[in-house]
Design an enzyme around this catalytic site. Sequence first.
Site, PDB file in Angstrom:
ATOM      1  CE  LYS A 180      13.533  85.595  59.028  1.00 55.70           C
ATOM      2  NZ  LYS A 180      12.800  86.481  58.091  1.00 55.70           N
ATOM      3  CD  GLU A 255      26.990  92.596  53.029  1.00 60.14           C
ATOM      4  OE1 GLU A 255      26.945  93.829  53.172  1.00 60.14           O
ATOM      5  OE2 GLU A 255      26.352  91.976  52.174  1.00 60.14           O
ATOM      6  CD  GLU A 386      22.462 101.029  52.814  1.00 67.13           C
ATOM      7  OE1 GLU A 386      21.981 100.680  53.901  1.00 67.13           O
ATOM      8  OE2 GLU A 386      23.121 100.288  52.075  1.00 67.13           O
TER       9      GLU A 386
HETATM   10  P1  ADP Z   1      15.732  94.796  54.889  1.00 66.64           P
HETATM   11  O1  ADP Z   1      14.797  95.927  55.214  1.00 66.64           O
HETATM   12  O2  ADP Z   1      16.862  95.166  54.013  1.00 66.64           O
HETATM   13  O3  ADP Z   1      15.031  93.520  54.550  1.00 66.64           O
HETATM   14  P2  ADP Z   1      16.048  93.942  57.532  1.00 66.64           P
HETATM   15  O4  ADP Z   1      17.244  94.135  58.339  1.00 66.64           O
HETATM   16  O5  ADP Z   1      14.771  94.567  57.977  1.00 66.64           O
HETATM   17  O6  ADP Z   1      16.517  94.464  56.147  1.00 66.64           O
HETATM   18  O7  ADP Z   1      15.752  92.416  57.295  1.00 66.64           O
HETATM   19  C1  ADP Z   1      16.729  91.484  56.934  1.00 66.64           C
HETATM   20  C2  ADP Z   1      16.361  90.138  57.516  1.00 66.64           C
HETATM   21  O8  ADP Z   1      16.346  90.263  58.938  1.00 66.64           O
HETATM   22  C3  ADP Z   1      14.974  89.632  57.123  1.00 66.64           C
HETATM   23  O9  ADP Z   1      15.039  88.221  56.922  1.00 66.64           O
HETATM   24  C4  ADP Z   1      14.140  89.949  58.336  1.00 66.64           C
HETATM   25  O10 ADP Z   1      13.032  89.080  58.494  1.00 66.64           O
HETATM   26  C5  ADP Z   1      15.147  89.710  59.464  1.00 66.64           C
HETATM   27  N1  ADP Z   1      14.830  90.394  60.734  1.00 66.64           N
HETATM   28  C6  ADP Z   1      14.153  91.536  60.903  1.00 66.64           C
HETATM   29  N2  ADP Z   1      14.029  91.824  62.221  1.00 66.64           N
HETATM   30  C7  ADP Z   1      14.662  90.844  62.904  1.00 66.64           C
HETATM   31  C8  ADP Z   1      14.895  90.561  64.294  1.00 66.64           C
HETATM   32  N3  ADP Z   1      14.455  91.376  65.247  1.00 66.64           N
HETATM   33  N4  ADP Z   1      15.581  89.454  64.619  1.00 66.64           N
HETATM   34  C9  ADP Z   1      16.057  88.634  63.643  1.00 66.64           C
HETATM   35  N5  ADP Z   1      15.853  88.830  62.331  1.00 66.64           N
HETATM   36  C10 ADP Z   1      15.163  89.914  61.948  1.00 66.64           C
END
Ligand code: ADP
Length: 483
Positions: A180, A255, A386
């Site tokens: 994903k 990570e 961060e």
């Molecule tokens: P960033 O802001 O660095 O992208 P995020 O942690 O918001 O970091 O997003 C990283 C990944 O996690 C993306 O692929 C995002 O779609 C996914 N993501 C965000 N929220 C959720 C959630 N509640 N459950 C699973 N995946 C999520």
Amino acid sequence: MLNENLWYPTDKIFINGKWKDCYSEKTLFLENPSNGEIIAKITDSDERDVDEAVKSASNALRSSWGNLSATERGRLLFKLSELVKNRLDNLAFIEALDVGKPLEQAKNDAVALARYFEFYGGACDKIMGETIPYLKDYTVYTLREPHGVTGHIIPWNYPMQIIGRTLGASLAMGNACVLKPSEEACLTALAIGELANEAGFPEGSINIIPGLGEKAGASLISHPDIAHISFTGSVEIGKTIQSEAAKNLVPVTLELGGKSPQIVFEDANIDKALPFLINAGIQNAGQTCSASSRILVSKKIYSEVVEKMSSSYSKLKVGQALEDKDLGPVISNRQKQVIQNYLNYSKDLECFAEGHFNRDLPKKGHYVLPKLYGDVKYSHKLAQEEIFGPIQVIIPFEDEEDAIKIANSTKYGLVASIWTLDGARQMRVAKAIKSGQVFINNYGAGGGVELPFGGSGYSGHGREKGFEALYGFSTLKNNCRNA
Ligand code: ADP
């Protein structure tokens, strides 16, 4: 311009070796951070797509993919690596437009993607168990086995590098993958689907479902047939993922972020250190989990380091991704706002130097100037949290003990570096620092396909990259035979 470079569909999901529409038929839009233009439509996958992807991966494990030998899996990864190499410029161009990173940095990412597949292709048939001496008439041995279907949730900052390390290691161990990618940048992730078919990967071994985190991502981590989750992203979502995965007792590799220090002692080779001190902070506009955002400098050489860093900083240029300057834009207006909010806390600090915007930058691009703050107390908000932007702080220290205390003062522990020519000090400080990786007289942000990478505390847990990652993507079986 982008369309001419896309040779695969971007508004579909990739399941069971085929491109198809997502169930909801809803779409999301990807923006070019350099100018704010919409560059592609992508799918808004939901739990039905996730379920189909997981089923297709499960079927592949029971048949074609699961029946391959380790050597055959390795050959497929080698082939995938070759196909990436054939398309390096093309993939770099796509990544630069999608993520906003300078073209040369995107090229490095494409090279790393190929190298990950090569490294893990070579590792496939070299993962061995052991025999264990036990009671008379017993033969005991261990086997490394795949978890099953692994879920991979990745962010927008280094799609190619993170795909390489996470899919490469998981496939090498014989898992089948559901990826994903981020809803903010996922074009190169989709390219992997087409390349996987070209390489001859069996249907269902790799599945790719773009969509929103709270919908597609959340459905993936709670799916009952997911056996392992690897997540790279923010601390906040990392916590959500770990607690959701706990409901099915699924292991996770997280990570997350960092506030990585570089410690410059009085005997350091400052001229050698200088480009590392700066590049590690501004690479990918500071949107790197292993970015070095804290520069700890001995008071004995403080003014010299400050002067040299400031002089280099004032020459830094920010431009559009394809202009290939030192920095591109940040990914989104939201990210620019996050950085701006942090800068509101900098009013009591002195900005020693900042970079420049290139001429005629598009108004709708998300540009942020790199900034260097000096004389910062280690407990300051900008020295503790961060930021995920091109902001670095210089913190003076008294002696070795003080440097170690400051380095270990945050909740993170991902990467650190030590600049000193004193061998005994190198060993002492490397041992005392709380960090998954310690570099001595260099700094490897983003590099090191072969080097185990991961952190502790708010930086997450588990290791990616290198041979070590293969242990995380497998489970150990102990067999005990009585004659
Ligand atoms: P960033 O802001 O660095 O992208 P995020 O942690 O918001 O970091 O997003 C990283 C990944 O996690 C993306 O692929 C995002 O779609 C996914 N993501 C965000 N929220 C959720 C959630 N509640 N459950 C699973 N995946 C999520």
